[in-house]
Design an enzyme around this catalytic site. Sequence first.
Site, PDB file in Angstrom:
ATOM      1  N   ASP A   1       0.788  -1.248  -0.034  1.00 37.54           N
ATOM      2  CA  ASP A   1      -0.016  -0.001  -0.163  1.00 37.54           C
ATOM      3  C   ASP A   1       0.799   1.157  -0.154  1.00 37.54           C
ATOM      4  O   ASP A   1       2.114   1.185   0.345  1.00 37.54           O
ATOM      5  CB  ASP A   1      -0.913   0.131   1.414  1.00 37.54           C
ATOM      6  CG  ASP A   1      -0.191  -0.204   2.674  1.00 37.54           C
ATOM      7  OD1 ASP A   1       0.731  -0.783   2.635  1.00 37.54           O
ATOM      8  OD2 ASP A   1      -0.684   0.448   3.505  1.00 37.54           O
TER       9      ASP A   1
ATOM     10  N   GLU B   1      -0.654  -2.020   5.200  1.00 44.54           N
ATOM     11  CA  GLU B   1       0.316  -2.105   6.340  1.00 44.54           C
ATOM     12  C   GLU B   1       0.158  -0.715   7.098  1.00 44.54           C
ATOM     13  O   GLU B   1       0.221  -0.673   8.057  1.00 44.54           O
ATOM     14  CB  GLU B   1       1.570  -2.272   5.657  1.00 44.54           C
ATOM     15  CG  GLU B   1       2.526  -2.508   6.880  1.00 44.54           C
ATOM     16  CD  GLU B   1       3.234  -1.142   7.481  1.00 44.54           C
ATOM     17  OE1 GLU B   1       3.466  -1.052   8.773  1.00 44.54           O
ATOM     18  OE2 GLU B   1       3.165  -0.219   6.718  1.00 44.54           O
ATOM     19  N   GLU B   2       0.159   0.375   6.181  1.00 41.99           N
ATOM     20  CA  GLU B   2       0.085   1.624   6.645  1.00 41.99           C
ATOM     21  C   GLU B   2      -0.955   1.869   7.927  1.00 41.99           C
ATOM     22  O   GLU B   2      -1.008   2.785   8.832  1.00 41.99           O
ATOM     23  CB  GLU B   2      -0.205   2.762   5.781  1.00 41.99           C
ATOM     24  CG  GLU B   2       1.210   2.626   4.758  1.00 41.99           C
ATOM     25  CD  GLU B   2       2.533   3.104   5.462  1.00 41.99           C
ATOM     26  OE1 GLU B   2       2.409   3.476   6.552  1.00 41.99           O
ATOM     27  OE2 GLU B   2       3.756   2.864   4.704  1.00 41.99           O
TER      28      GLU B   2
ATOM     29  N   HIS C   1       8.046   8.321   4.657  1.00 42.76           N
ATOM     30  CA  HIS C   1       6.955   9.267   4.632  1.00 42.76           C
ATOM     31  C   HIS C   1       7.295  10.758   4.696  1.00 42.76           C
ATOM     32  O   HIS C   1       6.327  11.615   4.929  1.00 42.76           O
ATOM     33  CB  HIS C   1       6.289   9.042   6.323  1.00 42.76           C
ATOM     34  CG  HIS C   1       5.793   7.594   6.545  1.00 42.76           C
ATOM     35  ND1 HIS C   1       4.724   7.495   7.326  1.00 42.76           N
ATOM     36  CD2 HIS C   1       6.016   6.455   6.009  1.00 42.76           C
ATOM     37  CE1 HIS C   1       4.448   6.408   7.537  1.00 42.76           C
ATOM     38  NE2 HIS C   1       5.158   5.557   6.573  1.00 42.76           N
TER      39      HIS C   1
END
Length: 386
Positions: A80, A137-138, A359
Site C-alpha cells: 500500500d 500495512e500503513e 513518509h
Amino acid sequence: MNAIVKDLEKDKALMDEWFTHLHRNPELSMKEEKTAAFIAETLKGLDGVKVETGIGKYGVVASLTAGNSDKVIGLRADFDALPIQEVNDLDYKSEVKGVAHLCGHDGHTTMLLAAAKRLSETRNFNGTVRFIFQPAEETMEGAPAMIADGLFDRFPVDAVYGMHNMPGLEKGKLYFTQGATMAAVDNWEVEITGKGGHGAFPERAIDPVVAGSSLVMAMQSVVARNVAPSHSAVVTIGAFQAGAAGNVIAHSAILRFSIRTTTPEDRKLVLGNVRRLIQTQAEGFGCTWEIREGQPGAVLVNDPEETRRAAQIARETFGDQDVSEDGPTYLGSEDFAFMLQERKGTYCFVGNGQTEFVHHPNYVFDRDILPVGAAYWVALTEGLLR
C-alpha cells in the site's frame, strides 16, 4: 559478488520495470485493487506458482513447492501507499495526486516478485515457500484482515519472515534484531464539537480550535511526565483539521493521533492519560468530544532463534561486512507484528542509505538495493529449506 546476487542482477531491468509501474500507480490502504491484480498476474506467469487472491480483501498468496519435504515458510511484502503528495523530480514519479509510495512498499513488492521468479526457475530448495503480498500495512489493517480470513489455516507455514528498507542505515546492508524491535501503535481520530459562528462575534460561539490547540499542548506532557525516562513512547498529532475561512469559527475540529508504546503497561498508562486529557480539555472549553479508535497495534517481537538463523544465512550469502546482528529498534510500527503473534519468525531491515526518511515527500527508495533484497529472500528460502 555472490552468485545469487549476480543472477538477480540480470533481472535488474525487469525489477526496474515492475518498480516503476508500482511507483507510478500507488493506491491507498484497502483500496489496492489494481496493485493486487498486477501482483497476481505477474505471479501467474511464473512456472509452478499457484496463486490465490482476495485474502483479507486484496491480499495475494502464491505457493511454490520443490522436492518432497513438508517444511513450509512464508515470505511477506506489503504494497500500500501513503496519502502524501510526492515532490521528487523523478521520471517515474507518482501519477496519482496526493498519493505516493513514500515508504518503499513498491520496492518490497518488487524484491519479493523477483525472488519468486528466480525460485520458480531454479527450484534449489526442498519444501514449500509461500509469497505473501499484504495490503494496508500503513493503517495496521492488512495483516489482521488476512489472518482473520484464514491466512495461516488456508496456507500453513512453519515460520514467517518480513523485511523493510530503512533510510539512515548503510546502503545494502542487512540488520537483524532479536526480541522487541518495533512499537505498538494506536491510531485515534478525535472530534471536538463546539458551536460555529461568525469570527467577529466569538461570544456567540464555542471555538473547538481553541480547545483543540490546548489539547495539542497538553499532550506534550503525557510521555514527558508519565512514562519512565528509561522507557520509550511517543504521542503524535499528525492532523488538525477545522474550518475553511478566517472569519468563521468552526463548528467542530478533527485531530488524528498516533500513539506508540513498547510495553502493555505503558500502553495502558499512555492511552488512559490521552483519554483523560481529551475529555478534560474539551469539556473545559465547553465542547463535546468523541474518540474513534482504529485498529490497535502490537509490539513486533522477533523470535531469537529464527533471527539467528536468518542472520547466519545472510552472512553466508553477503559476507560478515554486510550483515549486522546488532540491529536497531524503532518506535515505528508494523502490522507484521500480528503475523509474528501467530507464527515464529523474524523481521529485518535493509539499509536504504542516506536518503530522506520514510513518509517524507522527498523520500526515494534506492533501486540499487532491489537485487539485494531479492537475493536475501532467495538465500533464506534455499537455506531454511535445504
